[in-house]
Design a protein around this motif. Sequence first.
Motif, PDB file in Angstrom:
ATOM      1  N   TYR A 113       0.839  -1.200   0.000  1.00  0.00           N
ATOM      2  CA  TYR A 113       0.000   0.000   0.000  1.00  0.00           C
ATOM      3  C   TYR A 113       0.868   1.241   0.000  1.00  0.00           C
ATOM      4  O   TYR A 113       2.013   1.224   0.439  1.00  0.00           O
ATOM      5  N   MET A 114       0.281   2.304  -0.529  1.00  0.00           N
ATOM      6  CA  MET A 114       0.979   3.591  -0.614  1.00  0.00           C
ATOM      7  C   MET A 114       0.661   4.411   0.626  1.00  0.00           C
ATOM      8  O   MET A 114      -0.477   4.420   1.082  1.00  0.00           O
ATOM      9  N   ASN A 115       1.676   5.098   1.139  1.00  0.00           N
ATOM     10  CA  ASN A 115       1.389   6.015   2.238  1.00  0.00           C
ATOM     11  C   ASN A 115       0.726   7.257   1.673  1.00  0.00           C
ATOM     12  O   ASN A 115       0.571   7.404   0.456  1.00  0.00           O
ATOM     13  N   GLU A 116       0.316   8.168   2.551  1.00  0.00           N
ATOM     14  CA  GLU A 116      -0.298   9.408   2.072  1.00  0.00           C
ATOM     15  C   GLU A 116       0.691  10.138   1.187  1.00  0.00           C
ATOM     16  O   GLU A 116       1.862  10.226   1.487  1.00  0.00           O
ATOM     17  N   GLY A 117       0.227  10.653   0.100  1.00  0.00           N
ATOM     18  CA  GLY A 117       1.087  11.323  -0.857  1.00  0.00           C
ATOM     19  C   GLY A 117       1.687  10.384  -1.884  1.00  0.00           C
ATOM     20  O   GLY A 117       2.387  10.806  -2.786  1.00  0.00           O
ATOM     21  N   ASN A 118       1.405   9.089  -1.753  1.00  0.00           N
ATOM     22  CA  ASN A 118       1.881   8.081  -2.707  1.00  0.00           C
ATOM     23  C   ASN A 118       3.385   8.147  -2.953  1.00  0.00           C
ATOM     24  O   ASN A 118       3.849   7.996  -4.071  1.00  0.00           O
ATOM     25  N   ARG A 119       4.143   8.346  -1.882  1.00  0.00           N
ATOM     26  CA  ARG A 119       5.595   8.457  -2.029  1.00  0.00           C
ATOM     27  C   ARG A 119       6.328   7.180  -1.634  1.00  0.00           C
ATOM     28  O   ARG A 119       7.427   6.937  -2.093  1.00  0.00           O
ATOM     29  N   THR A 120       5.754   6.390  -0.763  1.00  0.00           N
ATOM     30  CA  THR A 120       6.421   5.197  -0.250  1.00  0.00           C
ATOM     31  C   THR A 120       5.494   3.997  -0.369  1.00  0.00           C
ATOM     32  O   THR A 120       4.312   4.098  -0.074  1.00  0.00           O
ATOM     33  N   ILE A 121       6.066   2.887  -0.797  1.00  0.00           N
ATOM     34  CA  ILE A 121       5.315   1.640  -0.839  1.00  0.00           C
ATOM     35  C   ILE A 121       5.645   0.849   0.422  1.00  0.00           C
ATOM     36  O   ILE A 121       6.814   0.581   0.719  1.00  0.00           O
ATOM     37  N   ASN A 122       4.629   0.520   1.181  1.00  0.00           N
ATOM     38  CA  ASN A 122       4.770  -0.291   2.389  1.00  0.00           C
ATOM     39  C   ASN A 122       4.308  -1.705   2.065  1.00  0.00           C
ATOM     40  O   ASN A 122       3.379  -1.893   1.290  1.00  0.00           O
ATOM     41  N   LYS A 123       4.944  -2.692   2.690  1.00  0.00           N
ATOM     42  CA  LYS A 123       4.613  -4.093   2.414  1.00  0.00           C
ATOM     43  C   LYS A 123       4.217  -4.808   3.692  1.00  0.00           C
ATOM     44  O   LYS A 123       4.816  -4.598   4.741  1.00  0.00           O
ATOM     45  N   ILE A 124       3.217  -5.665   3.549  1.00  0.00           N
ATOM     46  CA  ILE A 124       2.827  -6.576   4.622  1.00  0.00           C
ATOM     47  C   ILE A 124       2.904  -7.980   4.022  1.00  0.00           C
ATOM     48  O   ILE A 124       2.263  -8.265   3.005  1.00  0.00           O
ATOM     49  N   ALA A 125       3.686  -8.832   4.650  1.00  0.00           N
ATOM     50  CA  ALA A 125       3.909 -10.186   4.138  1.00  0.00           C
ATOM     51  C   ALA A 125       2.616 -10.992   4.122  1.00  0.00           C
ATOM     52  O   ALA A 125       1.719 -10.779   4.937  1.00  0.00           O
TER      53      ALA A 125
END
Length: 160
Positions: A113-125
């Motif tokens: 998922y993208m954080n606010e502002g779509n700057r970082t992609i976060n991952k959940i295994a």
Amino acid sequence: MIKVFDDWLDLTFCTSLDEYILMYTPHRYGQYANRDASAQNTFYYSDCSFDDFYTQYIREKIKESIDSEVEFLKVLTNIQYRGMDSTFHSDDGDLTAIYMVSPTLEDSGSFEYMNEGNRTINKIAFKQNRMIIHDDVDHRATSPDTVRPRITVALQMKSV
């Protein structure tokens, strides 16, 4: 808001649901993440009935987990084989629950998922029996790097 619940349901229920979806539930090829189907991978899916026992059970457990009233808009299974990565998208409603049904995947099949502002992609295994509940964030699912498919049950909701 992202909430992650591990060991969410009884593991026997989860593994039975995995077998039921994979072996006994008709699923169709033709699901894609965004409404614009051009230039994206397609995967398998099955629309779920609100009358199915497992759907009713999962719905009640979600209400317990989030402790608020919601209206369920759509329930479906997603079945992704190797190479069937989805694209970033948002869902109908303002809350989505994604229940990870198939066996745990190491280093593939993650929920991103993208954080606010779509700057970082976060991952959940991808972990069997894990529930992820999120609000309206851009997200996607990566495909497994195994022969066995990645199976989730996705429930789209709106707050009431």
